[in-house]
Design an enzyme around this catalytic site. Structure first.
Site, PDB file in Angstrom:
ATOM      1  N   TYR A   1      17.370  -3.219 -14.134  1.00 18.07           N
ATOM      2  CA  TYR A   1      18.589  -2.550 -13.641  1.00 18.07           C
ATOM      3  C   TYR A   1      18.650  -2.712 -12.128  1.00 18.07           C
ATOM      4  CZ  TYR A   1      21.957   1.084 -12.469  1.00 18.07           C
ATOM      5  OH  TYR A   1      23.048   1.753 -11.981  1.00 18.07           O
TER       6      TYR A   1
ATOM      7  N   GLU B   1      27.032  -2.845 -10.100  1.00 20.47           N
ATOM      8  CA  GLU B   1      25.957  -2.521 -11.040  1.00 20.47           C
ATOM      9  C   GLU B   1      25.697  -3.718 -11.934  1.00 20.47           C
ATOM     10  OE1 GLU B   1      26.623   0.132 -14.501  1.00 20.47           O
ATOM     11  OE2 GLU B   1      25.047   1.370 -13.636  1.00 20.47           O
TER      12      GLU B   1
END
Ligand code: GDP
Ligand code: MN
Length: 389
Positions: free
Chosen positions: A108, A196
């Site tokens: 992530y 993101e």
């Protein structure tokens, strides 16, 4: 402003950040051609402004032409419901067909602005692929935050720390560091509020690829980027968002309250909410009509407020400057008649044409109480709320 995944990936590509080969399509005709090009090993992804598509059936790995075609047919033109969309879901007008990647590890990686430190921060987690909200609940120690300097950017030692946190193999450290630097550059240059990448993957053949991408651009800065502004997809907005967007209104829904607040200016919105609380009530929402306002805008604003079923009373607090009080009053009366709203209003109006405004309201036969000032409005609100109990 939100970008679609395929638009975000194009931007990543422009900054030399690797993304899978892929095509975005809005009809079924080309599915077979692209599946053949990827030798029957592809991922099909709904292009909608929401996360959690994987779990909701909006992302699928396919291994044959027929599987691809059927999945695409079931997505295109339908609404996808995810845990973020509400029960109606969002319409899928486009799908992305991408070459499938063989994943070794999922990471992530995101950049956001953290107001508490007035800086962009890089958030990473070795547990990529799952929702970051879940990671923060289940294993918060797996989330690492790196504060960047708005003046200096990211120092090398901080990137080295990120590589260490994410256990990036030695032979990929350079490439990974370049990706982080490019991502940061993209974030700053394009006035992003969020990038993101979840997951950023390391493939079995040791390539780093951004498998998913979500980019948001600061609404107040998007005018500086005409090419990004063109990417706005209004079909993805809820009817309420579309309306606030069209009339340039700022609307915030709040939990629990019953008082709808119509104001002009953010500072006045804060004062109005304080006042509401002081009167022993909770605001249900606030709607800032901004500096200038015409009748049409006020009608839209009023409709948005009463659309909120929690609202039992409306507090209008107007400090008329450029926005004239008589125009706002006329708008309120028209909207109230058009919608046959029975919701009572408490109105404080000062400034330009406030006397005309108040007389329009007072002569309207609507359930409107005009207050002379904020304190008076609070007293009326208190009476109304306790009287209604
Ligand atoms: P999201 O659910 O909306 O965040 O959609 P993603 O694009 O992140 O896809 C969800 C998940 O599907 C990813 O976390 C991956 O695990 C998986 N996935 C997506 N593309 C591929 C791919 O090319 N290969 C493999 N093996 N898995 C993929
Ligand atoms: Mn994802």
């Amino acid at each position: 402003m939100n970008l679609h995944e395929y638009q975000s990936k194009q931007l990543l590509s422009d900054y030399n950040i690797p993304t899978p080969n892929g095509y975005v399509i809005s009809s079924l005709e080309l599915v077979k051609k692209y599946i053949a090009e990827f030798e029957n090993s592809a991922v099909i992804k709904a292009q909608v402004h929401t996360g959690g598509r994987g779990k909701a059936g909006g992302v699928k790995m396919v291994t044959s032409e027929i599987e691809a075609y059927n999945f695409a047919e079931n997505l295109l033109g339908k609404n996808l419901v995810t845990h973020q969309t509400g029960s109606k879901g969002i319409k899928v007008n486009q799908i992305l067909i991408e070459e499938a990647s063989k994943i070794e590890r999922e990471i992530y990686l995101s950049i956001i602005i953290d107001n508490t430190v007035s800086s962009p921060v890089i958030i990473t987690s070795i547990e990529g692929g799952m929702d970051i909200e879940d990671v923060s609940k289940l294993m918060p120690e797996k989330i690492k935050t790196t504060i960047c300097s708005p003046l200096l950017g990211i120092s090398n030692y901080k990137i080295r720390q990120i590589c260490k946190d994410l256990e990036i193999p030695e032979n990929l450290k350079n490439e990974f560091s370049q990706i982080v630097l490019s991502l940061y550059k993209l974030f700053i240059k394009n006035d992003c509020t969020l990038i993101e990448i979840n997951p950023l993957v390391i493939t079995k053949d040791e390539k780093i690829i951004a498998l998913d991408a979500k980019i948001n651009i600061d609404d107040d800065a998007v005018f500086r980027h005409p090419s990004l502004k063109k990417l706005e997809d209004k079909s993805q907005m809820s009817p309420l968002e579309a309306l606030t967007n069209k009339y340039d209104l700022s609307y915030v829904k709040l939990e629990k309250g019953k008082v709808g607040c119509m104001v002009n200016g953010a500072g006045l919105a804060m004062a109005t909410m304080d006042l509401t609380k002081w009167a022993g009530a909770e605001p249900a929402n606030f709607l800032d009509i901004g500096g200038s306002a015409n009748e049409e805008k006020i009608i839209a604003a009023f409709k948005i407020i009463i659309e909120d079923k929690d609202v039992e009373i409306i507090l209008v607090n107007l400090f008329a400057g450029i926005a004239r009080a008589d125009v706002v009053a006329t708008g309120i009366v028209k909207a109230s008649k058009e919608t046959s709203s029975k919701i009572p209003l408490v109105v404080v109006m000062r400034g330009t044409n406030s006397e005309e405004g108040l007389s329009i309201l007072n002569n309207s036969n609507l359930d409107i109480i005009s207050a002379s000032d904020l304190e008076h409005a609070a007293i009326i609100l208190k009476e109304k709320i306790s009287g209604g109990k």
